[in-house]
Design a protein around this motif. Sequence first.
Motif, PDB file in Angstrom:
ATOM      1  N   SER A 123       0.838  -1.196   0.000  1.00 33.42           N
ATOM      2  CA  SER A 123       0.000   0.000   0.000  1.00 33.42           C
ATOM      3  C   SER A 123       0.881   1.257   0.000  1.00 33.42           C
ATOM      4  O   SER A 123       0.603   2.224  -0.700  1.00 33.42           O
ATOM      5  CB  SER A 123      -0.887  -0.026   1.257  1.00 33.42           C
ATOM      6  N   LEU A 161      -2.762  -0.659   7.798  1.00 36.76           N
ATOM      7  CA  LEU A 161      -3.235  -0.103   6.522  1.00 36.76           C
ATOM      8  C   LEU A 161      -3.849   1.279   6.736  1.00 36.76           C
ATOM      9  O   LEU A 161      -3.693   2.181   5.909  1.00 36.76           O
ATOM     10  CB  LEU A 161      -4.262  -1.049   5.887  1.00 36.76           C
ATOM     11  N   SER A 200      -2.599   4.682   5.042  1.00 38.65           N
ATOM     12  CA  SER A 200      -3.546   5.463   4.229  1.00 38.65           C
ATOM     13  C   SER A 200      -3.591   6.912   4.703  1.00 38.65           C
ATOM     14  O   SER A 200      -3.610   7.833   3.878  1.00 38.65           O
ATOM     15  CB  SER A 200      -4.958   4.872   4.316  1.00 38.65           C
ATOM     16  N   THR A 214      -9.399   3.923   0.909  1.00 40.88           N
ATOM     17  CA  THR A 214      -8.587   2.830   1.466  1.00 40.88           C
ATOM     18  C   THR A 214      -8.642   2.890   2.995  1.00 40.88           C
ATOM     19  O   THR A 214      -8.754   1.857   3.665  1.00 40.88           O
ATOM     20  CB  THR A 214      -7.121   2.952   0.992  1.00 40.88           C
TER      21      THR A 214
END
Lengths: 169, 424
Positions: free
Chosen positions: A67, A142, A146, A98
């Motif tokens: 990511s 994540l 993000s 996301t």
Amino acid sequence: MRSFRAAVRNLVRFCDHAAGWFLIAIVIVNLAAVFMRYGMLSAISWSEEGIRYLAIWMTFFGATVASWYDEHLDMNMFAGSGGATFQAWHKAILHFFTAVFSGFVLWQGSVYVYLNGMQTAPTTGIRIYWVYGAIALGGLLLLLVSLAKIWDSIDPPTEVEAGEKGQLM
Amino acid sequence: MSAIALSLAILLLGGLPIAFAFGLAAIVGLYVEQLAMLSIVAKMFAGLDSFVLLAAPFYIVAGELMNRGGISDRLIRFTTILVGKIKGGTAYSAVLAAVLFAGISGTAVADIAALGQIYINSMPKEGYSKAFAAALVTAGSIIGPIIPPSVIMVIYAAVADISILKLFIAGIVPGILLGLACGAIVFLKGLRGELPPTSMTVPREQLPRAIGEGLLVLSLPGFIVFGTISGVFTPTEAGGIAVVYAIFLGMVVFRHLDVAGLLRAFRSAARLTAALFLLIATVEIVNYVLIIAGIEDWTKQLVSVFMNQPTLLLLACVVAFLIIGLALDAGPALLLLAPVLLPVSRQMGIDDIHFSMVMIVSCTMGLISPPVGICLFVSCKIGNMTLGELWKELRWFFYAECGVILLLVFFPVLSTGLPNWLRP
């Protein structure tokens, strides 16, 4: 905000190494299982389950790194279109979506660990929160990436910061 | 169901990474169908908790190690020896290298990254156009996911609950046919006198060493295929052993790989695998919501439309896959469509392996079809050319490979013959 970016960069560096080592561990356990079965005629009962759980940890650490480097597959229809401002906001919006999904995974993953975490895995005998916990932690990682990427899109990092980011490669 | 489809379309077209688009569309679906949000975690876990799936990272890391361990150079020298000094020898050698490399790498991108660097840069020096060289390597790259080992087949087998071994064996003939299709285009170019003589040769004194190294490299796919067919190893175990063999070749035999390179290969493979596995996890949620939303009724309607016309269904699927391939990568397309369409094909009496091969080869074409084929981008980047320049040459290879898909549709024995004969 600068220290947040630096912290996320370090976190990504850690996740990158961790994912690699999880994969190495998977290979070693797999080989050990083959060797024990054919060489010593004695199977390792927990190898298959162990490998599956290691793979789940590897997935969430690796997905965090992917990511950060924008390595997840996408259709990329707007790449290069519009001006710099459009590109920046487009990226920020994508990272926002996301973040929303990651937030859901963190939230529901935490609830799932709370409800089912005390169960025991069939062959390894470990508490299952060690497995479901990877999903909740993955959601958190994540989410952090993000958020850092949203900020990077709107306020691009300085040359020094970008250089540090480049060194991660 | 329309809520999922609409949100998925908007998110994908908007450019959101496919894994997250699937995840968010599934959340929309869960909300609309008033299902528990906890399903997100349960289904993600179910999607990842598969031993079969674990063959994928092994083949990815083995491919990475082979690439970094100097395998491609040795394979190309070997194919140059095999092809000899015929007119257009380098072009035929590129096709042969694509087929042989497919037996090692398991992904199209690994193929094009390894072979593209060499052929796209060296062929123009012999008189080929850069676009032709790039087109040839790009077309050949899709053989990578068809000839075993294949990462995409591992994933497909896990999602569709089909024998991975049968799929591996079934891929051999279609993979060779794709190679022959590329070779046929090269041959036709030769008939028009457009092929230059080859200048890539191996000196006589280096022949024994080059042949020995080539055979060492090629023993890996042989080991995987025969080891699994004979039942000595499962495909997952064979993948682990392939990794060790790749380390042995790279570090001990060829001395092209050091510890730092080894760790980099593992990290890179872990990232690639993780991106793929996250996709599988989120597709699992989407498939769950689709089942609850009544996808079964839709498939029944589809069966009634194509009643007693299995070939027509296959042709319709091929057209649909080629169109979907214009926008979606092969992996996500297969993950999304396999659980939906496989029950339809079963109801119509189509063999699972036959349908799967048609589906896999058709979806793989998406890797080389504009505007978003990932192999096109890699090729354009290596050759420093535009998509238009590449497509001008690539289209003939593309049409020839579509011809192979038609052969697979009309002659099921091309897919099912070898697995039925070997009966793994």
